[in-house]
Design an enzyme around this catalytic site. Structure first.
Site, PDB file in Angstrom:
ATOM      1  N   GLY A  13      -5.004 -10.594  34.891  1.00 42.28           N
ATOM      2  CA  GLY A  13      -5.020  -9.150  35.110  1.00 42.28           C
ATOM      3  C   GLY A  13      -5.849  -8.739  36.301  1.00 42.28           C
ATOM      4  O   GLY A  13      -6.489  -7.684  36.284  1.00 42.28           O
ATOM      5  N   ALA A  14      -5.841  -9.532  37.357  1.00 45.98           N
ATOM      6  CA  ALA A  14      -6.720  -9.276  38.507  1.00 45.98           C
ATOM      7  C   ALA A  14      -6.068  -8.434  39.593  1.00 45.98           C
ATOM      8  O   ALA A  14      -6.616  -8.322  40.688  1.00 45.98           O
ATOM      9  CB  ALA A  14      -7.195 -10.602  39.110  1.00 45.98           C
ATOM     10  N   SER A  15      -4.933  -7.819  39.303  1.00 44.62           N
ATOM     11  CA  SER A  15      -4.273  -7.017  40.335  1.00 44.62           C
ATOM     12  C   SER A  15      -4.883  -5.631  40.479  1.00 44.62           C
ATOM     13  O   SER A  15      -4.620  -4.929  41.450  1.00 44.62           O
ATOM     14  CB  SER A  15      -2.775  -6.892  40.021  1.00 44.62           C
ATOM     15  OG  SER A  15      -2.573  -6.318  38.745  1.00 44.62           O
ATOM     16  N   ARG A  16      -5.734  -5.246  39.519  1.00 44.38           N
ATOM     17  CA  ARG A  16      -6.342  -3.908  39.566  1.00 44.38           C
ATOM     18  C   ARG A  16      -7.549  -3.869  38.638  1.00 44.38           C
ATOM     19  O   ARG A  16      -7.842  -4.820  37.917  1.00 44.38           O
ATOM     20  CB  ARG A  16      -5.336  -2.827  39.152  1.00 44.38           C
ATOM     21  CG  ARG A  16      -4.838  -2.969  37.718  1.00 44.38           C
ATOM     22  CD  ARG A  16      -3.863  -1.860  37.343  1.00 44.38           C
ATOM     23  NE  ARG A  16      -2.630  -1.962  38.095  1.00 44.38           N
ATOM     24  CZ  ARG A  16      -1.563  -2.650  37.688  1.00 44.38           C
ATOM     25  NH1 ARG A  16      -1.591  -3.285  36.530  1.00 44.38           N
ATOM     26  NH2 ARG A  16      -0.479  -2.700  38.415  1.00 44.38           N
ATOM     27  N   GLY A  17      -8.271  -2.747  38.666  1.00 45.17           N
ATOM     28  CA  GLY A  17      -9.318  -2.477  37.684  1.00 45.17           C
ATOM     29  C   GLY A  17     -10.470  -3.457  37.691  1.00 45.17           C
ATOM     30  O   GLY A  17     -10.912  -3.927  38.741  1.00 45.17           O
ATOM     31  N   ILE A  18     -10.960  -3.764  36.494  1.00 50.12           N
ATOM     32  CA  ILE A  18     -12.123  -4.624  36.352  1.00 50.12           C
ATOM     33  C   ILE A  18     -11.831  -6.033  36.868  1.00 50.12           C
ATOM     34  O   ILE A  18     -12.673  -6.653  37.527  1.00 50.12           O
ATOM     35  CB  ILE A  18     -12.576  -4.664  34.879  1.00 50.12           C
ATOM     36  CG1 ILE A  18     -13.160  -3.306  34.471  1.00 50.12           C
ATOM     37  CG2 ILE A  18     -13.612  -5.761  34.654  1.00 50.12           C
ATOM     38  CD1 ILE A  18     -13.463  -3.165  32.990  1.00 50.12           C
ATOM     39  N   LYS A  38       0.968  -9.888  36.041  1.00 47.85           N
ATOM     40  CA  LYS A  38       2.411  -9.633  36.009  1.00 47.85           C
ATOM     41  C   LYS A  38       2.894  -8.786  37.175  1.00 47.85           C
ATOM     42  O   LYS A  38       4.051  -8.870  37.566  1.00 47.85           O
ATOM     43  CB  LYS A  38       2.783  -8.916  34.705  1.00 47.85           C
ATOM     44  CG  LYS A  38       2.784  -9.801  33.483  1.00 47.85           C
ATOM     45  CD  LYS A  38       3.658  -9.219  32.371  1.00 47.85           C
ATOM     46  CE  LYS A  38       3.355  -7.763  32.085  1.00 47.85           C
ATOM     47  NZ  LYS A  38       4.279  -7.202  31.068  1.00 47.85           N
ATOM     48  N   ASP A  70       2.988 -14.058  33.202  1.00 47.08           N
ATOM     49  CA  ASP A  70       2.953 -13.322  31.941  1.00 47.08           C
ATOM     50  C   ASP A  70       2.201 -14.213  30.967  1.00 47.08           C
ATOM     51  O   ASP A  70       2.715 -15.269  30.560  1.00 47.08           O
ATOM     52  CB  ASP A  70       4.372 -13.048  31.454  1.00 47.08           C
ATOM     53  CG  ASP A  70       4.411 -12.198  30.193  1.00 47.08           C
ATOM     54  OD1 ASP A  70       3.389 -12.141  29.473  1.00 47.08           O
ATOM     55  OD2 ASP A  70       5.474 -11.605  29.908  1.00 47.08           O
ATOM     56  N   TYR A 164      -5.504  -2.295  17.333  1.00 53.25           N
ATOM     57  CA  TYR A 164      -6.191  -2.624  18.584  1.00 53.25           C
ATOM     58  C   TYR A 164      -7.490  -3.370  18.314  1.00 53.25           C
ATOM     59  O   TYR A 164      -7.798  -4.359  18.987  1.00 53.25           O
ATOM     60  CB  TYR A 164      -6.469  -1.360  19.401  1.00 53.25           C
ATOM     61  CG  TYR A 164      -7.324  -1.636  20.630  1.00 53.25           C
ATOM     62  CD1 TYR A 164      -6.830  -2.396  21.683  1.00 53.25           C
ATOM     63  CD2 TYR A 164      -8.632  -1.139  20.718  1.00 53.25           C
ATOM     64  CE1 TYR A 164      -7.611  -2.657  22.791  1.00 53.25           C
ATOM     65  CE2 TYR A 164      -9.415  -1.401  21.827  1.00 53.25           C
ATOM     66  CZ  TYR A 164      -8.899  -2.163  22.864  1.00 53.25           C
ATOM     67  OH  TYR A 164      -9.682  -2.435  23.968  1.00 53.25           O
TER      68      TYR A 164
END
Length: 272
Positions: A13-18, A38, A70, A164
């Site tokens: 998940g390194a494409s944005r955010g934290i 992804k 994914d 969650y």
């Protein structure tokens, strides 16, 4: 001061955010970053792709390998880990950052949302860590870091969004089990969680949250840097909070991390 120069970080998940913030902090040291996410095509609702992230990482002084992955798919994850190790000569650090969120009660949670959160959060974290384990065993100071909270079993953290909470705590339970399991191998396994809500795309899932009452992702990135430069043999099994880690490192003024300095900050979930 310890740096991550020459280290290879596999970040989900390194494409944005934290995830991207952690990547950019490591890139400034001269680290190698594997962007496992992804998003390969731009989405107007979610800015940032593996390719834009790679460009930012290179501009910051690091080396980037953009891999569309994914983390629900075992074949993709295993192949990505192998490709990353071959490209950079190994994997030193794994950041399990990718996460799915749906803050709703039981009746309002469709099973497809339940399944997605469990497939990405707990199962994805387990799969990524397992797939990178052969390479971590060969690293000099290997770390696994989960972006997940301390295990707080107060029912108030379950009742509003049971699905969650279970899925997110699955990531933390991996820390609880893997840290003693991997300790004889010299691999550290820790969790990191923000004291306050962080200004990312995910805050859109939290009713009533306004961005001016949040901190920037850079506070988590700086705290992660502190954790990842510690001795893996000496620091493992911790559920760290970003602000506490930075205070220990000598930071006393956190105004620079606030989206709006002086504004009231919202505490993050799962913290009393």
């Amino acid at each position: 001061m310890s740096t991550l120069a020459g280290k290879t970080l596999f970040i989900t998940g390194a494409s944005r955010g934290i995830g991207l913030a952690i990547a950019l902090r490591a890139a400034r040291d001269g680290a190698n970053i594997v962007i496992a996410a992804k998003s390969a095509v731009a989405n107007p609702k979610l800015p940032g792709t593996i390719h834009t992230a790679a460009a930012e990482i290179e501009a910051a002084g690091g080396k980037a390998l953009a891999l569309q992955v994914d983390i629900r798919e075992e074949d993709q994850v295993v192949a990505a880990a192998a490709q990353a190790a071959e490209h950079f000569g190994g994997i030193d650090i794994v950041i399990n950052n990718a996460s799915a969120i749906w803050l709703a009660g039981t009746a309002e949670t469709p099973m497809k949302r339940y399944d997605l959160m469990h497939q990405v959060n707990s199962r994805g974290t387990f799969l990524v860590t397992r797939s990178c384990l052969p390479y971590l065993k060969k690293a000099a100071n290997p770390h696994v870091l989960m972006l997940s909270p301390p295990l707080n079993l107060d029912p108030k953290w379950f009742a509003p969004h049971t699905a969650y909470t279970i899925a997110k705590y699955g990531m933390s339970l991996c820390v609880l089990g893997m840290s003693p399991e991997f300790a004889p191998m010299g691999i550290a396994v820790n969790a990191l969680w923000p004291r306050t809500v962080i200004a990312t795309a995910a805050i859109g899932m939290i009713d009533g949250v306004q961005v001016e009452h949040c901190r920037k992702p850079e506070i988590v990135a700086d705290a992660a840097h502190v954790v990842l430069t510690r001795s893996a043999a000496e620091y493992t099994g911790h559920f760290a909070i970003d602000e506490d880690i930075l205070r220990e490192a000598g930071v006393s003024n956190f105004d620079a991390y606030a989206v709006k300095p002086g504004a009231h900050l919202l505490p993050d979930l799962f913290l009393d």
